[in-house]
Design a protein around this motif. Structure first.
Motif, mmCIF file in Angstrom:
data_model
loop_
_atom_site.group_PDB
_atom_site.id
_atom_site.type_symbol
_atom_site.label_atom_id
_atom_site.label_comp_id
_atom_site.label_asym_id
_atom_site.label_seq_id
_atom_site.Cartn_x
_atom_site.Cartn_y
_atom_site.Cartn_z
ATOM 1 N N VAL A 279 1.002 -1.153 0.058
ATOM 2 C CA VAL A 279 -0.025 -0.201 0.174
ATOM 3 C C VAL A 279 0.836 1.338 -0.069
ATOM 4 O O VAL A 279 1.653 1.314 0.941
ATOM 5 N N THR A 280 0.578 1.910 -0.872
ATOM 6 C CA THR A 280 1.286 3.248 -1.218
ATOM 7 C C THR A 280 0.378 4.374 -1.245
ATOM 8 O O THR A 280 -0.836 4.131 -1.237
ATOM 9 N N HIS A 281 0.804 5.705 -0.919
ATOM 10 C CA HIS A 281 -0.077 6.769 -1.113
ATOM 11 C C HIS A 281 0.453 7.825 -2.045
ATOM 12 O O HIS A 281 1.694 7.874 -1.854
ATOM 13 N N SER A 282 -0.184 8.555 -2.416
ATOM 14 C CA SER A 282 0.299 9.714 -3.751
ATOM 15 C C SER A 282 1.005 10.516 -3.170
ATOM 16 O O SER A 282 1.941 10.886 -3.703
ATOM 17 N N PHE A 283 0.819 10.980 -1.965
ATOM 18 C CA PHE A 283 1.455 12.013 -1.412
ATOM 19 C C PHE A 283 2.724 11.552 -0.406
ATOM 20 O O PHE A 283 3.576 12.428 0.099
ATOM 21 N N ILE A 284 2.723 10.316 -0.345
ATOM 22 C CA ILE A 284 3.946 10.062 0.605
ATOM 23 C C ILE A 284 4.874 9.030 -0.359
ATOM 24 O O ILE A 284 6.102 9.922 -0.559
ATOM 25 N N SER A 285 4.775 7.998 -1.083
ATOM 26 C CA SER A 285 5.538 7.258 -1.826
ATOM 27 C C SER A 285 5.737 8.042 -3.208
ATOM 28 O O SER A 285 6.820 7.578 -3.973
ATOM 29 N N GLY A 286 4.690 9.047 -3.564
ATOM 30 C CA GLY A 286 5.043 9.787 -4.825
ATOM 31 C C GLY A 286 5.930 10.920 -4.712
ATOM 32 O O GLY A 286 6.464 11.538 -5.522
ATOM 33 N N ALA A 287 6.614 11.289 -3.059
ATOM 34 C CA ALA A 287 7.516 12.000 -3.199
ATOM 35 C C ALA A 287 8.781 11.623 -3.690
ATOM 36 O O ALA A 287 9.272 10.318 -3.625
ATOM 37 N N PRO A 288 9.644 12.396 -4.355
ATOM 38 C CA PRO A 288 10.720 11.934 -4.998
ATOM 39 C C PRO A 288 11.774 11.061 -4.501
ATOM 40 O O PRO A 288 11.934 9.873 -4.984
ATOM 41 N N PHE A 289 12.211 11.161 -3.363
ATOM 42 C CA PHE A 289 13.168 10.376 -2.595
ATOM 43 C C PHE A 289 12.567 9.007 -2.196
ATOM 44 O O PHE A 289 13.256 7.999 -2.280
ATOM 45 N N ARG A 290 11.161 9.112 -1.883
ATOM 46 C CA ARG A 290 10.669 7.729 -1.431
ATOM 47 C C ARG A 290 10.343 6.971 -2.690
ATOM 48 O O ARG A 290 10.503 5.774 -2.809
ATOM 49 N N LEU A 291 10.056 7.686 -3.698
ATOM 50 C CA LEU A 291 9.541 6.879 -5.099
ATOM 51 C C LEU A 291 11.013 6.177 -5.648
ATOM 52 O O LEU A 291 10.798 5.170 -6.174
ATOM 53 N N ARG A 292 12.168 6.978 -5.365
ATOM 54 C CA ARG A 292 13.401 6.409 -5.784
ATOM 55 C C ARG A 292 13.806 5.238 -5.199
ATOM 56 O O ARG A 292 14.226 4.148 -5.801
ATOM 57 N N ALA A 293 13.458 5.258 -3.763
ATOM 58 C CA ALA A 293 13.824 3.924 -2.926
ATOM 59 C C ALA A 293 12.650 2.834 -3.348
ATOM 60 O O ALA A 293 13.060 1.770 -3.312
ATOM 61 N N LEU A 294 11.361 3.378 -3.650
ATOM 62 C CA LEU A 294 10.503 2.177 -3.746
ATOM 63 C C LEU A 294 10.936 1.643 -4.900
ATOM 64 O O LEU A 294 10.454 0.287 -5.208
ATOM 65 N N THR A 295 11.185 2.126 -5.994
ATOM 66 C CA THR A 295 11.593 1.829 -7.366
ATOM 67 C C THR A 295 12.605 0.652 -7.162
ATOM 68 O O THR A 295 12.575 -0.343 -8.149
ATOM 69 N N ARG A 296 13.609 0.614 -6.270
ATOM 70 C CA ARG A 296 14.547 -0.423 -6.040
ATOM 71 C C ARG A 296 13.621 -1.886 -5.635
ATOM 72 O O ARG A 296 14.091 -2.920 -6.086
ATOM 73 N N ALA A 297 12.739 -1.627 -4.668
ATOM 74 C CA ALA A 297 11.957 -2.903 -4.370
ATOM 75 C C ALA A 297 11.040 -3.159 -5.705
ATOM 76 O O ALA A 297 11.105 -4.666 -6.088
#
Length: 287
Positions: A239-257
Motif C-alpha cells: 500500500v502506497t499513497h500518492s503524497f507519501i511514496s509519490g515524493a521523489p526520494f521515496r519513489l526512488r527508494a520504492l523503485t528499487r523494491a
C-alpha cells in the motif's frame, strides 16, 4: 469472529494463473481531505489552524505524486489498484483519468479521508457506503467490487452492510497470506490480505521508518512469501499513497523494491484485487 480458524499447513497446493506462485497487488491511495475538517494525515503534527503546511504536503499527491507512481508501476508491468476517495472525481479528475489509462481497479475508499465510519448509526453508514458505490458506478460504468475503509475504521455492522450493499471483497485485514471468507448477514464477503505494515502511511509516517527501511521491508516480505509460495498460492499486497511514496526520494527508494520484484516476473502474478476475487471464487483458493 467473522472467520473460522484454518492453519496454513492444512491447505492444498496450487498455482495462480499462468502457473505463478505469488499474487502481488500494489495499491495507491488517492485521497482528498476537507480543509480544516475531520481526520487528517499530517507529517508535521500540532500545526495551528489554518494548517496550510500539512494541507500542501497532502496536495502534492494529486498534483504530482499520483502520476509518477502510476508511470513507475507501468514501467514494471504492474497495474495499479487505486484506493479512491470519490471526491477526487471533482477535485482532481486528471488523476482518475490517468489511473484509467494505466488499467487501474478502483476500490472504494470513502468520500474523503476526512471521514470515518466509527460512530455512525445504521442509516448513516448504509447511506455512506451506497453513496460511494453509486459515484464510482456512475463514473466507471461498473460498481466497485471492493472496499477499504478510511483510516481502517468499522462499526459492528460494517461487514454486513458492505455485503448487503453489493461489495464482494474488503481490503482492510491481514489475518492470513491467502484470501479468507468472512461471514455476514448478507452472505460471504472475501477478505483479501491487506498489508498493514507494508504501508507507507503506517510505517514511514506513523513509525518514522526511512524510505530505505521501507524498501528493505518490501524486498524481505516478497522474498519470504515467494519461498513460502512453493507450498500454496499466496498473496502479497503493498500500500502506497500518492503524497507519501509519490515524493521523489521515496519513489526512488520504492523503485528499487519494484525492480527486485519484477526480476522474478516468471513466478509472480501482477494483479488487482478484483482478479484475485474472481480466481478465488472459481477455484476456492482461500485460507
Amino acid at each position: 469472529m467473522r472467520y473460522d480458524y484454518s492453519p496454513i499447513t492444512a491447505r492444498p497446493g496450487g498455482r495462480w494463473p499462468g502457473g505463478r506462485k505469488l499474487a502481488v497487488y500494489v495499491a495507491v491511495g488517492v485521497e482528498e481531505y476537507r480543509f480544516g475538517e475531520g481526520q487528517t494525515e499530517d507529517l508535521l503534527p500540532g500545526v495551528e489552524a489554518p494548517d496550510l503546511v500539512n494541507t500542501a504536503w497532502r496536495d502534492y499527491g494529486n498534483r504530482v505524486g499520483a502520476f509518477r507512481l502510476f508511470d513507475r508501476l507501468a514501467e514494471f508491468g504492474i497495474p495499479p489498484t487505486v484506493l479512491l476517495n470519490t471526491m477526487v472525481y471533482d477535485t482532481a479528475p486528471d488523476v482518475t483519468e490517468a489511473a484509467r489509462r494505466h488499467g487501474a481497479e478502483f476500490v472504494a475508499h470513502g468520500i474523503t479521508n476526512s471521514d470515518t465510519l466509527a460512530g455512525r448509526d445504521l442509516a448513516s453508514e448504509k447511506a455512506y457506503l451506497s453513496e460511494v458505490a453509486d459515484r464510482i458506478t456512475a463514473a466507471e460504468g461498473t460498481p466497485p467490487g471492493g472496499w477499504s475503509s478510511p483510516w481502517l475504521t468499522h462499526t459492528p455492522r460494517t461487514l454486513d452492510l458492505l455485503a448487503a450493499t453489493g461489495y464482494r471483497y474488503v481490503l482492510d485485514l491481514r489475518m492470513d497470506d491467502q484470501p479468507v471468507w468472512l461471514t455476514t448477514d448478507s452472505g460471504p464477503l472475501l477478505s483479501i490480505p491487506y498489508p498493514l505494515e507494508l504501508n507507507d502511511s503506517t510505517t514511514m509516517v506513523g513509525r518514522a521508518a526511512s524510505a530505505s527501511d521501507f524498501t528493505e521491508m518490501v524486498i524481505d516480505e516478497f522474498d519470504e512469501l515467494l519461498d513460502a509460495a512453493d507450498e500454496q498460492p499466496l498473496v502479497m499486497g503493498l500500500v502506497t499513497h500518492s503524497f507519501i511514496s509519490g515524493a521523489p526520494f521515496r519513489l526512488r527508494a520504492l523503485t528499487r523494491a519494484l525492480r527486485h520484484i519484477a526480476g522474478r516476473a516468471d513466478d509472480v502474478w501482477f494483479t488487482r484485487p478484483g482478479e484475485i476475487f474472481r480466481e478465488v471464487t472459481a477455484h476456492d483458493r482461500v485460507g
